[in-house]
Enzyme design. Structure first.
Site, PDB file in Angstrom:
ATOM      1  N   ASP A  13       2.759  -0.685  -0.937  1.00 25.63           N
ATOM      2  CA  ASP A  13       3.279   0.038   0.367  1.00 25.63           C
ATOM      3  C   ASP A  13       4.694  -0.517   0.963  1.00 25.63           C
ATOM      4  OD1 ASP A  13       2.817   2.081   2.556  1.00 25.63           O
ATOM      5  OD2 ASP A  13       2.509   0.085   4.062  1.00 25.63           O
ATOM      6  N   SER A  14       5.241   0.428   1.629  1.00 26.77           N
ATOM      7  CA  SER A  14       6.563  -0.051   2.420  1.00 26.77           C
ATOM      8  C   SER A  14       6.069  -1.266   3.324  1.00 26.77           C
ATOM      9  CB  SER A  14       7.254   0.977   3.133  1.00 26.77           C
ATOM     10  OG  SER A  14       6.186   1.420   4.206  1.00 26.77           O
ATOM     11  N   CYS A  76       0.903   4.412  -0.260  1.00 30.67           N
ATOM     12  CA  CYS A  76       2.088   4.965   0.757  1.00 30.67           C
ATOM     13  C   CYS A  76       2.331   6.440   0.474  1.00 30.67           C
ATOM     14  CB  CYS A  76       3.156   4.174   0.633  1.00 30.67           C
ATOM     15  SG  CYS A  76       4.503   4.753   1.617  1.00 30.67           S
ATOM     16  N   GLU A 161       4.706  -1.836  12.382  1.00 26.20           N
ATOM     17  CA  GLU A 161       5.195  -2.752  11.655  1.00 26.20           C
ATOM     18  C   GLU A 161       5.659  -4.056  12.724  1.00 26.20           C
ATOM     19  OE1 GLU A 161       6.434  -3.522   8.352  1.00 26.20           O
ATOM     20  OE2 GLU A 161       4.853  -2.030   7.974  1.00 26.20           O
ATOM     21  N   CYS A 195      -0.895   9.054   6.597  1.00 25.67           N
ATOM     22  CA  CYS A 195       0.069   7.718   6.398  1.00 25.67           C
ATOM     23  C   CYS A 195      -0.810   6.572   6.183  1.00 25.67           C
ATOM     24  CB  CYS A 195       1.338   7.673   7.333  1.00 25.67           C
ATOM     25  SG  CYS A 195       2.138   6.109   7.598  1.00 25.67           S
ATOM     26  N   HIS A 197      -0.344   3.628   7.203  1.00 27.14           N
ATOM     27  CA  HIS A 197      -0.280   2.823   8.505  1.00 27.14           C
ATOM     28  C   HIS A 197      -1.001   3.422   9.565  1.00 27.14           C
ATOM     29  CE1 HIS A 197       3.546   1.131   6.644  1.00 27.14           C
ATOM     30  NE2 HIS A 197       3.575   0.377   7.707  1.00 27.14           N
TER      31      HIS A 197
END
Ligand code: DGL
Length: 276
Positions: A13-14, A76, A161, A195, A197
């Site tokens: 994932d990012s 992701c 993040e 998403c 996240h």
């Protein structure tokens, strides 16, 4: 399978989002080894161009292959929307035609029909995923009766993040996108978090939507789809090593990763830093 030695399943994932997928994969498939890679130094990917997301994702896939993975899950949506097909069709044949890369959008869309009673579904995702219209296009193929409304939530990944998911400052942006999507289609009875996240914000999301609107996250869907994939592909299953270990890689400072990832996964994490 020819030329492959057993290795961990790669999960990419990012940043931290893929941990929400890894958590559920590990619950359902605890016997396998996993190697998680978060490109935290370059997250978010959500507003980056197609070419950049493709380049970053290919670098990550190559690194996971070099570290012994034979099967990589792009946990992701943005990478799945912008890079998966090109990697599968153009890059894999040249890198190693026996290795595999899978994404999260198709298994999620296949499950979309199971949730809504009104046949009106809202998809919350990054600007990149929304711009690709992957959810709209793929669900129109499988469930033409379902009305899908997509909504980009550009502030949600930065909130996660930066470790602000539980803090009061996040409320404004959580409420903003939810009220916008629900007022654009008042018949929506299901909100899909498109998403990886976003499940980290689920406590806040619940506060701002009516009780009868269902929230669907991808962890269960993707982990069940992986389980099914391994059953249908014994040649891949046998090159997935099985010692029950998980290792973590991040392109940013591992200390920050360890703190946040340990919180999200409820276990002590010791990540190593890699250059992508
Ligand atoms: N977890 C990624 C996704 O599912 C977030 C992308 C980002 O870095 O913006 O789309």
């Amino acid at each position: 399978m020819r030329n492959l030695h057993p290795g961990p399943i790669g999960v990419f994932d990012s940043g931290y989002g893929g941990l929400t997928i890894l958590k559920e994969i590990k619950e359902r498939l605890p016997e396998y080894d996993y190697l998680y890679l978060g490109d935290n130094a370059r997250a978010p990917y959500g507003e980056r161009s197609f070419d950049v997301v493709y380049d970053f994702t290919l670098q990550a896939v190559r690194l996971l292959f070099e570290r012994g993975c034979n099967l990589v899950i792009l946990a992701c949506n943005t990478a799945s929307a912008k890079a998966l097909r090109t990697i599968q069709q153009n890059d894999l044949p040249a890198i190693n035609p026996d290795k595999r890369v899978l994404g999260v959008i198709i298994p999620t869309v296949e499950a979309i029909g199971n949730f809504s009673k009104s046949d009106h579904v809202g998809v919350l995702a990054t600007p990149g995923t929304v711009k690709s219209h992957s959810y709209l296009i793929e669900s129109a193929k499988l469930f033409p009766n379902i009305v899908v409304t997509e909504k980009a939530c550009p502030m949600w990944v930065p909130i996660v993040e930066n470790g602000e998911a539980e803090n009061p400052g996040a409320d404004y942006f959580v409420n903003k996108y939810l009220s916008e999507i629900l007022s654009s289609d008042p018949n929506i009875d299901t909100l899909l978090l498109g998403c990886t996240h976003y499940p980290i914000l689920i406590n806040k999301i619940r506060q701002f939507i009516p009780k009868d609107v269902k929230i669907v996250t991808q962890g269960k869907i993707v982990s069940e789809s992986l389980k099914d994939y391994l059953l249908r592909h014994p040649e891949m299953e046998e090159v997935c090593s099985k010692s029950g270990n998980t290792e973590f890689l991040t392109s940013e400072n591992p200390e920050k990763f360890n703190t946040l990832a340990s919180l999200f996964l409820n276990e002590q994490i010791h990540a190593s830093r890699v250059n992508l």
